[in-house]
Design an enzyme around this catalytic site. Structure first.
Site, PDB file in Angstrom:
ATOM      1  CB  VAL A   1      -0.946   0.009   1.218  1.00  0.00           C
ATOM      2  CG1 VAL A   1      -1.732   1.318   1.261  1.00  0.00           C
ATOM      3  CG2 VAL A   1      -1.902  -1.176   1.140  1.00  0.00           C
ATOM      4  CE  LYS A   2       3.301   4.090  -5.538  1.00  0.00           C
ATOM      5  NZ  LYS A   2       3.028   4.552  -6.925  1.00  0.00           N
ATOM      6  CB  ILE A   3       1.302   6.119   2.765  1.00  0.00           C
ATOM      7  CG1 ILE A   3       2.642   5.727   3.383  1.00  0.00           C
ATOM      8  CG2 ILE A   3       0.256   5.058   3.073  1.00  0.00           C
ATOM      9  CD1 ILE A   3       2.601   5.698   4.889  1.00  0.00           C
TER      10      ILE A   3
END
Length: 368
Positions: free
Chosen positions: A138-140
């Site tokens: 998951v990209k943040i």
């Protein structure tokens, strides 16, 4: 053997595809890329928005979602999640063969959460629960508010791709958050080997922005620095990576099975046609790294790229470039802040425009 395959087998670098679209999943294009040596997939709100807007393969699912009462935003996430799950299945054999070092697919949390730590943590956790695959990242974004989210999410044992890194100072903060998160996880008795993370350091956007500042200065000294900041800064970032993932602190975590947070070179398509089209691949090859490329860059690299170790070369020159930029009045931390703001705003605009398109489509369908 393709050049993509040689990157991994000869140089220890993983080539990833910077695109995710349903047609590629349906017609075998993604599988063909994987067969040629692609070892992961990245996506962002702009990429997913273009994919949904450009293909009618989403229409049947979208109609079903809207007629059953889903909002446009909920429908978007359903569309995106299906593509991610299907791409994860294509990459799962790579994940298994590499013992979990490659074979990942990245999907980003909603752009409007970039300055909300608690909401970022909740959204990333939800995506991991919703998709529940070991090869999901998951990209943040690496905003000031995203940094504490990194530590919390890693401390929960979740795999994270930190994106929109534009400066060395921010990169240092990202690494510290990762290490702190691992230490928290270790203190909780968590399973460190299951956690993976990459730090997405952007390259060509740095040159585009710095070149604009150099052009405003307008003298010969400034002109001589054009097109040099992106690679120089990335090479120095790699030295930070090698330094921070060694020594007693890291070794203590490594004995518990922790994985280093690999640098990922992002924004590697050449924006300036005066620069070589493989500049940001050829110049950034080294072990324990990733280069995520658009299709045009992959094609150019396969045609005439050079598979040589380059990340550890010309380090004195890289330092001089940074010093010269500072001398001429270019603050790379300020460059990083500007690009971070532009990146967050750009993703937010793409996402907002997509939601308007989906709402209009839903409205039209309701009239039929």
């Amino acid at each position: 053997m393709t050049r993509l395959e040689r990157l991994q087998t000869e140089r220890g670098q993983s080539p990833w595809l910077d695109n995710l679209t349903r047609p590629y999943l349906h017609d075998g294009t993604l599988a063909a890329y994987v067969a040629d040596g692609i070892r992961g997939v990245t996506a962002n709100p702009t990429i997913l928005a273009k994919a949904i807007e450009a293909s009618d393969l989403y229409d049947t699912q979208f109609v079903g979602l809207t007629t059953s009462g889903h909002s446009a935003e909920d429908a978007y996430w359903e569309l995106a999640v299906r593509d991610v799950i299907d791409a994860l299945a294509v990459l799962r054999p790579t994940f298994d063969r590499s013992h979990g070092s490659d074979g990942f697919v990245s999907v980003e949390v909603a752009p409007e959460l970039a300055h909300d730590t608690a909401a970022t943590i909740a959204a990333a956790t939800n995506l991991h629960e919703r998709i529940a695959r070991p090869n999901l990242l998951v990209k943040i974004p690496a905003t000031a508010e995203g940094i504490p989210a990194i530590a919390t999410l890693i401390g929960k044992g979740l795999s994270i791709n930190i994106t929109l890194i534009f400066s060395l100072s921010r990169y240092e903060q990202v690494i510290e958050a990762y290490l702190s998160g691992l230490e928290t996880l270790a203190g909780r008795g968590g399973v460190l080997p299951a956690v993976r993370s990459v730090a997405s350091f952007f390259v060509s956007r740095v040159d585009t922005h710095v070149d604009q500042r150099l052009d405003l200065i307008g003298d010969a000294y400034a002109a001589a620095l054009r097109g040099r900041a992106g690679v120089a800064q990335a090479r120095l970032a790699y030295q930070i990576f090698r330094d921070r993932f060694s020594g007693p602190r890291w070794e203590k975590l490594a004995t518990l099975g922790a994985n280093p947070q690999r640098p990922l070179w992002a924004s590697t398509s050449t924006k300036n046609p005066d620069y070589p089209d493989t500049l940001y691949v050829d110049s950034l090859i080294g072990p324990d790294t990733i280069n995520t490329m658009a299709e045009s860059t992959i094609a150019a690299f396969e045609d005439h790229g050079i598979v040589e170790a380059t990340l550890d070369t010309h380090l004195d020159e890289a330092t001089r470039v940074m010093d010269d930029l500072r001398t001429i009045g270019i603050d790379m931390d300020d460059v990083g802040r500007s690009l971070e703001e532009q990146g967050v705003d750009g993703f937010h605009q793409s996402f907002s425009e997509l939601l308007v398109t989906l709402r209009n489509k839903a409205h039209q369908l309701a009239k039929q």
